[in-house]
Design a protein around this motif. Structure first.
Motif, PDB file in Angstrom:
ATOM      1  N   ASP A 129       0.800  -1.218   0.000  1.00  0.00           N
ATOM      2  CA  ASP A 129       0.000   0.000   0.000  1.00  0.00           C
ATOM      3  C   ASP A 129       0.836   1.272   0.000  1.00  0.00           C
ATOM      4  OD1 ASP A 129      -2.487  -1.530   0.318  1.00  0.00           O
ATOM      5  OD2 ASP A 129      -1.751  -1.914   2.347  1.00  0.00           O
ATOM      6  N   GLY A 130       2.144   1.145   0.206  1.00  0.00           N
ATOM      7  CA  GLY A 130       2.987   2.334   0.256  1.00  0.00           C
ATOM      8  C   GLY A 130       2.664   3.235   1.421  1.00  0.00           C
ATOM      9  N   ALA A 131       2.365   2.629   2.577  1.00  0.00           N
ATOM     10  CA  ALA A 131       1.922   3.395   3.742  1.00  0.00           C
ATOM     11  C   ALA A 131       2.901   4.515   4.078  1.00  0.00           C
ATOM     12  CB  ALA A 131       1.777   2.464   4.947  1.00  0.00           C
ATOM     13  N   ALA A 132       2.408   5.752   4.087  1.00  0.00           N
ATOM     14  CA  ALA A 132       3.183   6.948   4.451  1.00  0.00           C
ATOM     15  C   ALA A 132       4.324   7.246   3.492  1.00  0.00           C
ATOM     16  CB  ALA A 132       3.724   6.828   5.872  1.00  0.00           C
ATOM     17  N   ALA A 133       4.318   6.635   2.316  1.00  0.00           N
ATOM     18  CA  ALA A 133       5.403   6.900   1.360  1.00  0.00           C
ATOM     19  C   ALA A 133       5.454   8.361   0.951  1.00  0.00           C
ATOM     20  CB  ALA A 133       5.229   6.018   0.118  1.00  0.00           C
ATOM     21  N   GLY A 134       4.302   9.039   0.948  1.00  0.00           N
ATOM     22  CA  GLY A 134       4.261  10.438   0.555  1.00  0.00           C
ATOM     23  C   GLY A 134       5.028  11.362   1.483  1.00  0.00           C
ATOM     24  N   VAL A 135       5.395  10.868   2.654  1.00  0.00           N
ATOM     25  CA  VAL A 135       6.260  11.657   3.537  1.00  0.00           C
ATOM     26  C   VAL A 135       7.616  11.877   2.890  1.00  0.00           C
ATOM     27  CG1 VAL A 135       7.513  11.597   5.735  1.00  0.00           C
ATOM     28  CG2 VAL A 135       5.087  10.941   5.654  1.00  0.00           C
ATOM     29  N   PHE A 136       8.071  10.899   2.111  1.00  0.00           N
ATOM     30  CA  PHE A 136       9.458  10.900   1.643  1.00  0.00           C
ATOM     31  C   PHE A 136       9.630  11.218   0.162  1.00  0.00           C
ATOM     32  CE2 PHE A 136       9.299   8.121   5.365  1.00  0.00           C
ATOM     33  CZ  PHE A 136      10.299   8.678   6.137  1.00  0.00           C
ATOM     34  N   PHE A 137       8.763  10.712  -0.677  1.00  0.00           N
ATOM     35  CA  PHE A 137       8.952  10.947  -2.109  1.00  0.00           C
ATOM     36  C   PHE A 137       7.607  11.220  -2.764  1.00  0.00           C
ATOM     37  CE2 PHE A 137       8.904   6.358  -1.328  1.00  0.00           C
ATOM     38  CZ  PHE A 137       7.890   5.914  -2.166  1.00  0.00           C
ATOM     39  N   THR A 138       7.649  11.658  -4.018  1.00  0.00           N
ATOM     40  CA  THR A 138       6.456  12.173  -4.681  1.00  0.00           C
ATOM     41  C   THR A 138       5.753  11.103  -5.500  1.00  0.00           C
ATOM     42  OG1 THR A 138       7.626  12.901  -6.670  1.00  0.00           O
ATOM     43  CG2 THR A 138       7.566  14.432  -4.809  1.00  0.00           C
ATOM     44  N   HIS A 139       4.522  11.414  -5.859  1.00  0.00           N
ATOM     45  CA  HIS A 139       3.707  10.532  -6.695  1.00  0.00           C
ATOM     46  C   HIS A 139       2.623  11.386  -7.341  1.00  0.00           C
ATOM     47  CE1 HIS A 139       2.047  10.640  -2.605  1.00  0.00           C
ATOM     48  NE2 HIS A 139       0.882  10.665  -3.203  1.00  0.00           N
ATOM     49  N   LEU A 147       2.611  10.274 -17.237  1.00  0.00           N
ATOM     50  CA  LEU A 147       3.017  11.070 -18.394  1.00  0.00           C
ATOM     51  C   LEU A 147       2.617  12.524 -18.222  1.00  0.00           C
ATOM     52  CD1 LEU A 147       4.340  11.115 -21.148  1.00  0.00           C
ATOM     53  CD2 LEU A 147       2.119  10.551 -22.169  1.00  0.00           C
ATOM     54  N   HIS A 148       1.414  12.759 -17.704  1.00  0.00           N
ATOM     55  CA  HIS A 148       1.000  14.147 -17.455  1.00  0.00           C
ATOM     56  C   HIS A 148       1.874  14.770 -16.370  1.00  0.00           C
ATOM     57  CE1 HIS A 148      -1.671  17.604 -17.502  1.00  0.00           C
ATOM     58  NE2 HIS A 148      -1.637  17.587 -16.182  1.00  0.00           N
ATOM     59  N   SER A 149       2.238  13.979 -15.382  1.00  0.00           N
ATOM     60  CA  SER A 149       3.115  14.479 -14.331  1.00  0.00           C
ATOM     61  C   SER A 149       4.470  14.886 -14.899  1.00  0.00           C
ATOM     62  CB  SER A 149       3.300  13.423 -13.241  1.00  0.00           C
ATOM     63  OG  SER A 149       4.123  13.906 -12.207  1.00  0.00           O
ATOM     64  N   PHE A 150       4.944  14.176 -15.912  1.00  0.00           N
ATOM     65  CA  PHE A 150       6.200  14.565 -16.559  1.00  0.00           C
ATOM     66  C   PHE A 150       6.082  15.974 -17.140  1.00  0.00           C
ATOM     67  CE2 PHE A 150       8.709  14.964 -20.448  1.00  0.00           C
ATOM     68  CZ  PHE A 150       9.983  14.723 -19.963  1.00  0.00           C
ATOM     69  N   VAL A 151       4.948  16.261 -17.761  1.00  0.00           N
ATOM     70  CA  VAL A 151       4.716  17.602 -18.302  1.00  0.00           C
ATOM     71  C   VAL A 151       4.682  18.626 -17.175  1.00  0.00           C
ATOM     72  CG1 VAL A 151       3.096  19.061 -19.583  1.00  0.00           C
ATOM     73  CG2 VAL A 151       3.477  16.680 -20.293  1.00  0.00           C
ATOM     74  N   VAL A 152       3.997  18.284 -16.083  1.00  0.00           N
ATOM     75  CA  VAL A 152       3.898  19.184 -14.938  1.00  0.00           C
ATOM     76  C   VAL A 152       5.279  19.488 -14.359  1.00  0.00           C
ATOM     77  CG1 VAL A 152       3.070  19.399 -12.559  1.00  0.00           C
ATOM     78  CG2 VAL A 152       1.551  18.516 -14.342  1.00  0.00           C
ATOM     79  N   SER A 228       8.239   1.887  -8.340  1.00  0.00           N
ATOM     80  CA  SER A 228       7.036   2.613  -7.943  1.00  0.00           C
ATOM     81  C   SER A 228       5.866   2.290  -8.883  1.00  0.00           C
ATOM     82  CB  SER A 228       7.273   4.130  -7.893  1.00  0.00           C
ATOM     83  OG  SER A 228       7.345   4.691  -9.184  1.00  0.00           O
ATOM     84  N   PRO A 229       4.634   2.456  -8.412  1.00  0.00           N
ATOM     85  CA  PRO A 229       3.472   2.183  -9.265  1.00  0.00           C
ATOM     86  C   PRO A 229       3.515   2.972 -10.559  1.00  0.00           C
ATOM     87  CG  PRO A 229       2.787   2.431  -6.983  1.00  0.00           C
ATOM     88  CD  PRO A 229       4.244   2.809  -7.032  1.00  0.00           C
ATOM     89  N   GLY A 230       3.267   2.286 -11.659  1.00  0.00           N
ATOM     90  CA  GLY A 230       3.310   2.943 -12.960  1.00  0.00           C
ATOM     91  C   GLY A 230       4.709   3.311 -13.411  1.00  0.00           C
ATOM     92  N   ASN A 231       5.734   2.708 -12.769  1.00  0.00           N
ATOM     93  CA  ASN A 231       7.132   3.044 -13.087  1.00  0.00           C
ATOM     94  C   ASN A 231       7.366   4.553 -13.060  1.00  0.00           C
ATOM     95  OD1 ASN A 231       8.397   0.449 -13.597  1.00  0.00           O
ATOM     96  ND2 ASN A 231       7.006   0.306 -15.339  1.00  0.00           N
ATOM     97  N   TYR A 232       6.843   5.176 -12.012  1.00  0.00           N
ATOM     98  CA  TYR A 232       6.864   6.639 -11.931  1.00  0.00           C
ATOM     99  C   TYR A 232       8.230   7.202 -11.572  1.00  0.00           C
ATOM    100  CZ  TYR A 232       5.554  11.342 -10.381  1.00  0.00           C
ATOM    101  OH  TYR A 232       5.468  12.702 -10.229  1.00  0.00           O
ATOM    102  N   TRP A 233       9.150   6.392 -11.073  1.00  0.00           N
ATOM    103  CA  TRP A 233      10.391   6.869 -10.472  1.00  0.00           C
ATOM    104  C   TRP A 233      11.195   7.808 -11.364  1.00  0.00           C
ATOM    105  CZ3 TRP A 233      15.219   5.997 -12.520  1.00  0.00           C
ATOM    106  CH2 TRP A 233      15.273   5.074 -13.584  1.00  0.00           C
ATOM    107  N   TRP A 234      11.121   7.609 -12.680  1.00  0.00           N
ATOM    108  CA  TRP A 234      11.948   8.407 -13.587  1.00  0.00           C
ATOM    109  C   TRP A 234      11.380   9.802 -13.833  1.00  0.00           C
ATOM    110  CZ3 TRP A 234       9.771  10.262 -18.078  1.00  0.00           C
ATOM    111  CH2 TRP A 234       8.558   9.664 -18.469  1.00  0.00           C
TER     112      TRP A 234
END
Length: 273
Positions: A129-139, A147-152, A228-234
């Protein structure tokens, strides 16, 4: 001072700068995420201000040694447009990521009991579930794809580096003078977060995201951190680097050529009688 010793000092300074940013930033993220009621849920601007002040303090602490890039996107942009040595780019970026990693270690040390309570009380675990992961890194936020986040990330980092180049340009007499530039850069970071932070937590800095993400990979979050979900790390790596180059290029192309230069005083001519 030898060139080697100077470089070592610069790398230590870059590491400490990002460490300071993460220490303040991830701590306020913990305060926002882990507590119910959160002191920031109805005062999100406070979160943004703390991140911005972390940047300001980092600049004041380390700027005289390394210039406080504290961000690989800034380092690359400076190498492309302002003559920063390409030989230093990789060491600077590595030091910045290390600072992010160490900052996450300290934040985890402080908040680990609260993180555990948060996970248990909400029926979550780190790996699934990635509990509290948002404390440390983004999503990505709600309704936002990677892909939209890449643009952002590209747009927001372009805004950041455009602003940094404007604030630090030597002939920009309207920019803050002397040491007040650090405060304005911190406010710029806060303004970016306040205006668009909910889209994807506004990494705008590969070291700010990847350093803590790497720590979390080893601290039990595993695939929730990397890949990370959706291979978001990059996305928070490549997006900010692209955005930094674009933002710096826009400033160099659209504003800097039209900046008035101070008149050069004519040399005095000595006459003898």
């Amino acid at each position: 001072m030898t060139a080697r010793k100077k470089l070592i000092g610069e790398l230590i300074a870059e590491c400490i700068a990002v460490f300071i940013i993460i220490l303040f930033g991830d701590s306020v993220a913990a305060m926002y995420t882990l507590y119910d009621p959160s002191p920031y849920k109805t005062a999100y601007w406070g979160v943004c201000i703390v991140w911005g002040l972390g940047v300001t303090i980092a600049i004041y602490a380390t700027g005289a040694v390394s210039g406080t890039h504290a961000n690989p996107a800034v380092t690359v942009a400076l190498a492309v447009y302002r003559g920063f040595s390409w030989a230093k780019v990789a060491p600077y970026c590595a030091a910045q990521v290390l600072g992010g990693f160490l900052g996450a270690v300290v934040v985890y040390t402080m908040f680990s009991p609260v993180i555990e309570h948060f996970a248990i009380s909400h029926g979550l675990d780190r790996i699934h579930d990635g509990a509290a992961a948002g404390v440390f890194f983004t999503h990505p936020g709600e309704f936002v794809t990677p892909l939209h986040s890449f643009v952002v990330e590209t747009i927001l980092t372009a805004m950041l580096v455009f602003g940094i180049f404007a604030i630090t340009y030597e002939h920009n007499t309207v920019a803050p003078q002397a040491n007040s530039g650090a405060l304005i850069i911190g406010l710029l970071v806060a303004a970016i977060g306040a205006s668009a932070g909910y889209l994807d937590a506004w990494a705008i800095n590969p070291a700010r995201d990847f350093g803590p993400r790497l720590f979390c990979y080893f601290a039990g979050w595993g695939p929730q951190a990397l890949p990370s979900p959706g291979n978001y790390w990059w996305v928070p790596i490549l997006g900010p680097i692209c955005g930094g180059v674009i933002g710096a290029g826009l400033y160099r192309t659209l504003i800097q050529p039209f900046m008035p230069r101070p008149a050069v005083a004519a040399s005095s001519i000595e006459t003898s009688v």
